[in-house]
Design a protein around this motif. Structure first.
Motif, short mmCIF file in Angstrom:
data_model
loop_
_atom_site.label_atom_id
_atom_site.label_comp_id
_atom_site.label_asym_id
_atom_site.label_seq_id
_atom_site.Cartn_x
_atom_site.Cartn_y
_atom_site.Cartn_z
N TYR A 173 0.84 -1.20 0.00
CA TYR A 173 0.00 0.00 0.00
C TYR A 173 0.87 1.25 0.00
CZ TYR A 173 1.18 0.77 4.88
OH TYR A 173 1.88 1.01 6.02
N ILE A 174 0.29 2.36 -0.40
CA ILE A 174 0.92 3.67 -0.28
C ILE A 174 -0.12 4.64 0.27
CG2 ILE A 174 2.03 5.62 -1.45
CD1 ILE A 174 3.02 3.71 -3.58
N VAL A 175 0.19 5.27 1.38
CA VAL A 175 -0.63 6.37 1.89
C VAL A 175 -0.11 7.64 1.23
CG1 VAL A 175 -1.30 7.69 3.93
CG2 VAL A 175 -1.04 5.21 4.09
N LYS A 176 -1.04 8.43 0.68
CA LYS A 176 -0.64 9.61 -0.10
C LYS A 176 -1.08 10.91 0.55
CE LYS A 176 -2.70 7.64 -3.49
NZ LYS A 176 -3.36 7.34 -4.78
N ASN A 177 -0.24 11.94 0.36
CA ASN A 177 -0.57 13.29 0.78
C ASN A 177 -1.58 13.89 -0.19
OD1 ASN A 177 1.35 13.45 3.00
ND2 ASN A 177 2.94 13.52 1.43
N ALA A 178 -2.05 15.08 0.15
CA ALA A 178 -3.04 15.75 -0.69
C ALA A 178 -2.53 16.00 -2.11
CB ALA A 178 -3.45 17.07 -0.04
N ASP A 179 -1.23 16.20 -2.26
CA ASP A 179 -0.67 16.45 -3.60
C ASP A 179 -0.32 15.17 -4.35
OD1 ASP A 179 1.56 15.56 -2.24
OD2 ASP A 179 2.76 17.37 -2.56
N GLY A 180 -0.65 14.02 -3.79
CA GLY A 180 -0.39 12.74 -4.44
C GLY A 180 0.96 12.13 -4.10
N SER A 181 1.81 12.86 -3.40
CA SER A 181 3.12 12.34 -3.02
C SER A 181 2.98 11.31 -1.90
CB SER A 181 4.04 13.47 -2.57
OG SER A 181 3.50 14.12 -1.43
N PRO A 182 3.88 10.35 -1.81
CA PRO A 182 3.76 9.31 -0.79
C PRO A 182 4.05 9.83 0.61
CG PRO A 182 5.79 9.03 -2.02
CD PRO A 182 5.03 10.11 -2.71
N ALA A 183 3.21 9.47 1.56
CA ALA A 183 3.42 9.80 2.96
C ALA A 183 3.93 8.59 3.74
CB ALA A 183 2.11 10.30 3.59
N GLU A 184 3.62 7.39 3.24
CA GLU A 184 4.00 6.14 3.89
C GLU A 184 3.94 5.02 2.87
OE1 GLU A 184 2.11 5.49 7.70
OE2 GLU A 184 1.84 3.37 7.25
N ILE A 185 4.88 4.09 2.99
CA ILE A 185 4.96 2.95 2.07
C ILE A 185 5.05 1.69 2.91
CG2 ILE A 185 6.26 1.89 0.18
CD1 ILE A 185 7.65 4.72 -0.09
N GLY A 186 4.27 0.66 2.57
CA GLY A 186 4.36 -0.55 3.36
C GLY A 186 3.51 -1.66 2.81
N PHE A 187 3.27 -2.66 3.65
CA PHE A 187 2.39 -3.76 3.26
C PHE A 187 1.74 -4.36 4.49
CE2 PHE A 187 6.46 -5.74 3.99
CZ PHE A 187 6.20 -7.01 4.48
N ASN A 188 0.56 -4.91 4.28
CA ASN A 188 -0.18 -5.63 5.30
C ASN A 188 -0.11 -7.12 5.00
OD1 ASN A 188 -2.37 -3.13 4.46
ND2 ASN A 188 -1.56 -3.15 6.53
#
Length: 257
Positions: free
Chosen positions: A54-69
């Motif tokens: 998964y990638i959690v994204k900021n409002a501008d589409g840039s990544p805020a967090e990268i990981g996996f479940n």
């Protein structure tokens, strides 16, 4: 959900919050820029369970967090031989990570008495699968022994084992397992041809089964090899309500040198 994503949801209407809570299986952290969306890769079978990036994204589409479940049952029914589970990134990936390899090592590896226990080598690769697979041994591929310049090497890290289809591994000499403690978790860097090509949380199977929730710093070099949003922390989390684990790279900050 974890505390930092719940904080962000407080600013939304209750209806929007419920929609987001239903959609997300990964939490957020308190020191992140407010994130507005999350994207997922496809599911991959692991043991008796499954995993996905998964990638959690900021409002501008840039990544805020990268990981996996991965689900709790992924830790059972694991094979009796070393196995790499390649997790594709979400289709809209704009991070420095090309793909994730969730590698199960049945009997561990060297150094003897340190990492020779069942564990996962979690490779966050910054190169493509084809580039990774082309890496050879010291005998066949001299580029594996070309080291990054000193200013790019994190403090207290030293070069170690070469692995074909991976690269040269760098270990933290201050890690607890090198000072009489049992190996639970550590953070490895990987290089090839003078560049760092992967980030690697390495986690013992027995430690994962304790269902930890920890966030730890990632050592940084004095300078960066490319302008990028670089993770400053990594996290190992157990989400009781979803019966899932998460391994993530967090607190992404823009580094230009």
């Amino acid at each position: 959900m974890n505390k930092r994503f719940l904080k962000q949801l407080k600013t939304l209407t209750m209806g929007s919050a419920l929609l987001l809570l239903a959609a997300c299986s990964k939490d957020d952290n308190s020191n992140q820029t407010p994130a507005t969306s999350i994207s997922y890769g496809s599911f991959v079978k692991v043991g008796n369970g499954q995993a996905r990036s998964y990638i959690v994204k900021n409002a501008d589409g840039s990544p805020a967090e990268i990981g996996f479940n991965f689900t709790e049952d992924a830790l059972s029914g694991l094979p009796e031989h070393n196995t790499a589970y390649v997790l594709p990134m979400p289709a809209d990936n704009k991070s420095i990570i090309n793909h994730i390899s969730f590698d199960y090592t049945v009997h561990g590896h060297g150094p003897e008495g340190v990492y020779n226990v069942p564990h996962f080598d979690v490779h966050y690769y910054m190169i493509s699968e084809s580039e990774k697979d082309a890496i050879g041994t010291s005998e066949t591929d001299p580029k594996i022994d070309i080291l990054p310049a000193a200013q790019f090497i994190p403090k207290n890290y030293i070069p170690g084992a070469n692995e074909p289809k991976m690269g040269k591994h760098w270990a933290d000499t201050t890690a607890a397992e090198f000072h009489g403690k049992k190996f639970e978790k550590t953070f490895i860097y990987g290089s090839y041809n003078g560049k760092f090509i992967f980030l690697e949380p390495m986690i013992a199977l027995d430690y994962l089964k304790t269902k930890p929730n920890v966030t730890l710093p990632i050592a940084q070099g004095a300078k960066i090899q490319q302008i990028a949003l670089v993770p400053q922390q990594y996290a190992i989390e157990w989400q009781k309500d979803r019966r899932e684990y998460t391994i993530s790279l967090n607190d992404l900050k823009l580094r230009q040198q």
